[in-house]
Scaffold this motif. Structure first.
Motif, PDB file in Angstrom:
ATOM      1  N   ARG A  34      28.413   5.118 -11.443  1.00 34.46           N
ATOM      2  CA  ARG A  34      27.379   5.588 -10.499  1.00 34.46           C
ATOM      3  C   ARG A  34      26.790   4.393  -9.770  1.00 34.46           C
ATOM      4  N   PRO A  35      27.596   3.665  -8.994  1.00 36.58           N
ATOM      5  CA  PRO A  35      28.977   3.916  -8.569  1.00 36.58           C
ATOM      6  C   PRO A  35      29.996   3.395  -9.587  1.00 36.58           C
ATOM      7  N   GLY A  36      31.284   3.661  -9.279  1.00 34.57           N
ATOM      8  CA  GLY A  36      32.351   3.156 -10.126  1.00 34.57           C
ATOM      9  C   GLY A  36      32.464   1.645 -10.035  1.00 34.57           C
ATOM     10  N   TYR A  37      32.791   1.016 -11.154  1.00 36.07           N
ATOM     11  CA  TYR A  37      32.910  -0.444 -11.150  1.00 36.07           C
ATOM     12  C   TYR A  37      33.981  -0.896 -12.134  1.00 36.07           C
ATOM     13  N   ILE A  38      34.593  -2.025 -11.851  1.00 36.37           N
ATOM     14  CA  ILE A  38      35.448  -2.781 -12.778  1.00 36.37           C
ATOM     15  C   ILE A  38      35.033  -4.226 -12.629  1.00 36.37           C
ATOM     16  N   GLU A  39      34.875  -4.911 -13.737  1.00 38.49           N
ATOM     17  CA  GLU A  39      34.463  -6.320 -13.664  1.00 38.49           C
ATOM     18  C   GLU A  39      35.661  -7.234 -13.943  1.00 38.49           C
ATOM     19  N   GLU A  40      35.650  -8.035 -14.958  1.00 45.76           N
ATOM     20  CA  GLU A  40      36.709  -9.033 -15.142  1.00 45.76           C
ATOM     21  C   GLU A  40      38.024  -8.395 -15.591  1.00 45.76           C
ATOM     22  N   ILE A  41      39.119  -8.865 -14.984  1.00 44.64           N
ATOM     23  CA  ILE A  41      40.451  -8.420 -15.386  1.00 44.64           C
ATOM     24  C   ILE A  41      41.361  -9.629 -15.534  1.00 44.64           C
ATOM     25  N   PRO A  42      42.355  -9.545 -16.429  1.00 45.93           N
ATOM     26  CA  PRO A  42      43.334 -10.634 -16.544  1.00 45.93           C
ATOM     27  C   PRO A  42      44.332 -10.546 -15.393  1.00 45.93           C
ATOM     28  N   ILE A  43      44.739 -11.682 -14.864  1.00 44.77           N
ATOM     29  CA  ILE A  43      45.640 -11.674 -13.709  1.00 44.77           C
ATOM     30  C   ILE A  43      46.902 -12.476 -13.966  1.00 44.77           C
ATOM     31  N   GLU A  44      47.135 -12.842 -15.214  1.00 49.80           N
ATOM     32  CA  GLU A  44      48.315 -13.644 -15.533  1.00 49.80           C
ATOM     33  C   GLU A  44      49.508 -12.725 -15.773  1.00 49.80           C
ATOM     34  N   GLY A  45      50.118 -12.256 -14.675  1.00 51.87           N
ATOM     35  CA  GLY A  45      51.340 -11.476 -14.790  1.00 51.87           C
ATOM     36  C   GLY A  45      51.135 -10.058 -15.280  1.00 51.87           C
ATOM     37  N   GLN A  46      49.909  -9.553 -15.209  1.00 44.61           N
ATOM     38  CA  GLN A  46      49.611  -8.192 -15.650  1.00 44.61           C
ATOM     39  C   GLN A  46      50.157  -7.937 -17.054  1.00 44.61           C
ATOM     40  N   THR A  47      49.920  -8.859 -17.960  1.00 36.53           N
ATOM     41  CA  THR A  47      50.449  -8.708 -19.313  1.00 36.53           C
ATOM     42  C   THR A  47      49.627  -7.748 -20.157  1.00 36.53           C
ATOM     43  N   SER A  48      48.382  -7.488 -19.781  1.00 34.40           N
ATOM     44  CA  SER A  48      47.543  -6.586 -20.543  1.00 34.40           C
ATOM     45  C   SER A  48      47.841  -5.141 -20.184  1.00 34.40           C
ATOM     46  N   GLY A  49      48.029  -4.310 -21.209  1.00 29.96           N
ATOM     47  CA  GLY A  49      48.252  -2.891 -20.971  1.00 29.96           C
ATOM     48  C   GLY A  49      46.996  -2.141 -20.601  1.00 29.96           C
ATOM     49  N   ASP A  50      45.859  -2.834 -20.571  1.00 29.47           N
ATOM     50  CA  ASP A  50      44.590  -2.190 -20.261  1.00 29.47           C
ATOM     51  C   ASP A  50      44.205  -2.285 -18.792  1.00 29.47           C
ATOM     52  N   PHE A  51      45.064  -2.921 -17.980  1.00 33.83           N
ATOM     53  CA  PHE A  51      44.750  -3.075 -16.552  1.00 33.83           C
ATOM     54  C   PHE A  51      46.004  -2.877 -15.713  1.00 33.83           C
ATOM     55  N   LEU A  52      45.829  -2.233 -14.575  1.00 34.32           N
ATOM     56  CA  LEU A  52      46.867  -2.102 -13.566  1.00 34.32           C
ATOM     57  C   LEU A  52      46.223  -2.385 -12.217  1.00 34.32           C
ATOM     58  N   TYR A  53      47.001  -2.911 -11.262  1.00 35.70           N
ATOM     59  CA  TYR A  53      46.441  -3.149  -9.938  1.00 35.70           C
ATOM     60  C   TYR A  53      47.553  -3.335  -8.928  1.00 35.70           C
ATOM     61  N   SER A  54      47.168  -3.229  -7.665  1.00 33.88           N
ATOM     62  CA  SER A  54      48.148  -3.359  -6.585  1.00 33.88           C
ATOM     63  C   SER A  54      48.743  -4.764  -6.580  1.00 33.88           C
ATOM     64  N   ALA A  55      49.977  -4.878  -6.094  1.00 35.83           N
ATOM     65  CA  ALA A  55      50.699  -6.155  -6.140  1.00 35.83           C
ATOM     66  C   ALA A  55      50.002  -7.252  -5.346  1.00 35.83           C
ATOM     67  N   ASN A  56      49.196  -6.872  -4.364  1.00 37.74           N
ATOM     68  CA  ASN A  56      48.555  -7.858  -3.488  1.00 37.74           C
ATOM     69  C   ASN A  56      47.110  -8.152  -3.860  1.00 37.74           C
ATOM     70  N   LEU A  57      46.629  -7.630  -4.979  1.00 36.88           N
ATOM     71  CA  LEU A  57      45.200  -7.730  -5.294  1.00 36.88           C
ATOM     72  C   LEU A  57      44.732  -9.181  -5.371  1.00 36.88           C
ATOM     73  N   VAL A  58      45.484 -10.029  -6.055  1.00 41.30           N
ATOM     74  CA  VAL A  58      45.071 -11.418  -6.244  1.00 41.30           C
ATOM     75  C   VAL A  58      45.351 -12.251  -4.992  1.00 41.30           C
ATOM     76  N   ASP A  59      46.558 -12.111  -4.452  1.00 38.52           N
ATOM     77  CA  ASP A  59      46.946 -12.934  -3.299  1.00 38.52           C
ATOM     78  C   ASP A  59      46.047 -12.688  -2.093  1.00 38.52           C
ATOM     79  N   PHE A  60      45.663 -11.445  -1.870  1.00 39.72           N
ATOM     80  CA  PHE A  60      44.819 -11.168  -0.714  1.00 39.72           C
ATOM     81  C   PHE A  60      43.444 -11.806  -0.884  1.00 39.72           C
ATOM     82  N   ALA A  61      42.894 -11.749  -2.096  1.00 44.16           N
ATOM     83  CA  ALA A  61      41.600 -12.388  -2.348  1.00 44.16           C
ATOM     84  C   ALA A  61      41.674 -13.884  -2.101  1.00 44.16           C
TER      85      ALA A  61
END
Length: 475
Positions: free
Chosen positions: A195-222
């Motif tokens: 309220r609103p929706g939020y996500i805070e810290e996520i691992p970005i080392e090769g998407q090795t965590s099964g608890d996170f998914l994201y678009s292929a460009n999420l890190v590079d675009f930032a």
């Protein structure tokens, strides 16, 4: 301010996870049970928004699935250039539940959103997940695939909670026309409010965590925008980089804290507690178009899946069980002309006004509008909330206590009929009970409104009250 909560099964008294919430929209709402459907090859659906949206777009067509699932949802008629009927989610026959909650993207993303954007809108994505997903993670991947293939039409940022009996996922879709999204898994030990929706810290080392998914460009675009530096040593905080950078808003912090405290009791979090969390006047008021609480238990028979429904904000309406196996819902709870966008210029009689014929049938319009009845009660309660709200809240709690007992017996009875090979009889029974209880809830609201109207007129016969009244809320 749309609202959603997910409570993992380790925190609940019955060992079942729950998803609840509501949508905030200034239009009519109606309850609908949509049948499973077969679609011929080549069938398409229209998605997107029109030029009338705050962030304008173009309506396009994308392929429909060959089969769409039976599901329960609440539709509504208006949101800024998004063609009706719209939906924020619901529950399907596979036990996948969806809640849609806004999630503001950073201003730069909103500014770079193309004015001819195309692809599924927030409503399209919610509806498509209900129609197609057989698990929560499948719903997340389906959204990601649709965005990658067809684009995404945004109003400035959005999120969903998608849940099944095993897990839930928060997925954020960002503005900007870049196909950016991120998702976080919620498990048995999770308590999450959006309220609103939020996500805070996520691992970005090769998407090795099964608890996170994201678009292929999420890190590079930032990185390309200078919003994240990989050599800085900073964590990749999705909300700070792509969102409003506020983290949890006050309302989220408050309700998550309240639910965490309740979970520490020996009995943990009960269904009644979840009803309270969606009902509380500190978060729920006139803007809430309806209320939903979905028990995410396993079901041998899809017909026995159910959600608890209120036809306006649950602050003045009882949660009533609606089973997946019903044939229909009462006409009182279907689309009426009251608050429905475009109906002010239409007629039921089309003999002389063929282009202005109402979308509502005479048969339905001749019944009471559940939305109107409950809205009237809400305004009466809020005009004298210090006196009336505690009384009505106590009534609703007692009313729901009976319904919770009834729902257990109804499930057992319908299960016996289904085991005995009597699906048609089970459908008739579930329809009768669901419709009877919905009408009882409507009758109770009408009687309460009449009683409070008499009292309110007597208490304030000489008072002119033009200002908006009601309990104070948390943003």
């Amino acid at each position: 301010m749309s609202y959603g909560i997910y409570i993992g099964k380790n925190h609940t008294a019955d060992g079942i996870a729950y998803l609840g919430g509501y949508g905030d929209e200034p239009s009519s709402h109606w309850l609908e049970v949509v049948e499973r459907k077969q679609h011929s090859e080549g069938t398409t659906i229209k998605v997107g928004v029109t030029a009338q949206a705050d962030l304008p777009g173009v309506i396009t067509e994308i392929p429909q699935a060959r089969e769409t699932a039976r599901h329960i949802r609440v539709n509504y008629s208006f949101y800024k250039g998004t063609p009706a009927p719209l939906t924020n989610g619901g529950l399907n026959e596979y036990g996948v539940a969806v809640r849609d909650i806004w999630s503001p993207s950073r201003p730069e993303l909103v500014a770079m959103t193309p004015r001819d954007q195309t692809g599924p809108s927030y409503s399209d994505l919610s509806r498509i997940v209900l129609e197609r997903a057989k698990s929560a993670v499948e719903g997340v991947k389906l959204m990601g695939d649709l965005i990658a293939r067809y684009g995404h039409t945004t109003y400035g940022g959005n999120s969903n909670i998608i849940a099944d009996s095993n897990e839930a996922w928060v997925i954020i879709q960002f503005a900007g026309g870049q196909g950016l999204w991120a998702a976080e898994r919620l498990g048995d030990n999770s308590i999450r409010a959006s309220r609103p929706g939020y996500i805070e810290e996520i691992p970005i080392e090769g998407q090795t965590s099964g608890d996170f998914l994201y678009s292929a460009n999420l890190v590079d675009f930032a990185i390309s925008q200078g919003w994240y530096c990989p050599t800085s040593g900073d964590k990749f905080n999705v909300n700070k980089i792509y969102g409003d950078a506020k983290g949890k808003w006050d309302g989220v912090s408050w309700i998550e804290g309240e639910l965490a405290s309740l979970s520490m009791r020996p009995r943990k979090i009960t269904v009644e507690d979840i009803f309270w969390a969606i009902r509380t006047e500190r978060l729920t008021g006139d803007t809430a178009g309806y209320g939903q609480v979905v028990p995410l238990g396993d079901a041998v028979h899809p017909e026995l899946r159910m959600l608890w429904h209120t036809h306006v904000g649950p602050v003045v309406a009882p949660f009533t069980p609606v089973f997946m196996g019903v044939r229909e819902v009462p006409p009182e709870f279907r689309m009426h002309r009251y608050l429905t966008d475009g109906e002010a210029e239409r007629f039921l009689d089309g003999r002389c006004f063929d282009s202005k014929v109402s979308l509502v049938s005479q048969q339905v319009e001749s019944t009471r509008s559940a939305t109107y009845v409950f809205k009237r009660l809400l305004n009466l309660v809020f005009r004298d909330s210090e006196v009336f709200l505690p009384e009505v809240s106590a009534f609703l709690t007692a009313y729901e206590r009976r319904l919770l007992e009834v729902s257990v017996d109804v499930s057992k009875t319908a299960r016996i009929l289904l085991h005995a090979g009597e699906p048609a009889l089970a459908e008739r029974y579930l329809t009768y009970v669901t419709n009877t209880e919905l009408i009882k809830a409507l009758d109770s609201a009408e009687q309460l409104a009449c009683a409070l109207d008499v009292r309110s007129r007597a208490l304030h016969a000489t008072c002119a009250r033009d200002r908006l009244l009601g309990p104070e809320q948390i943003r």
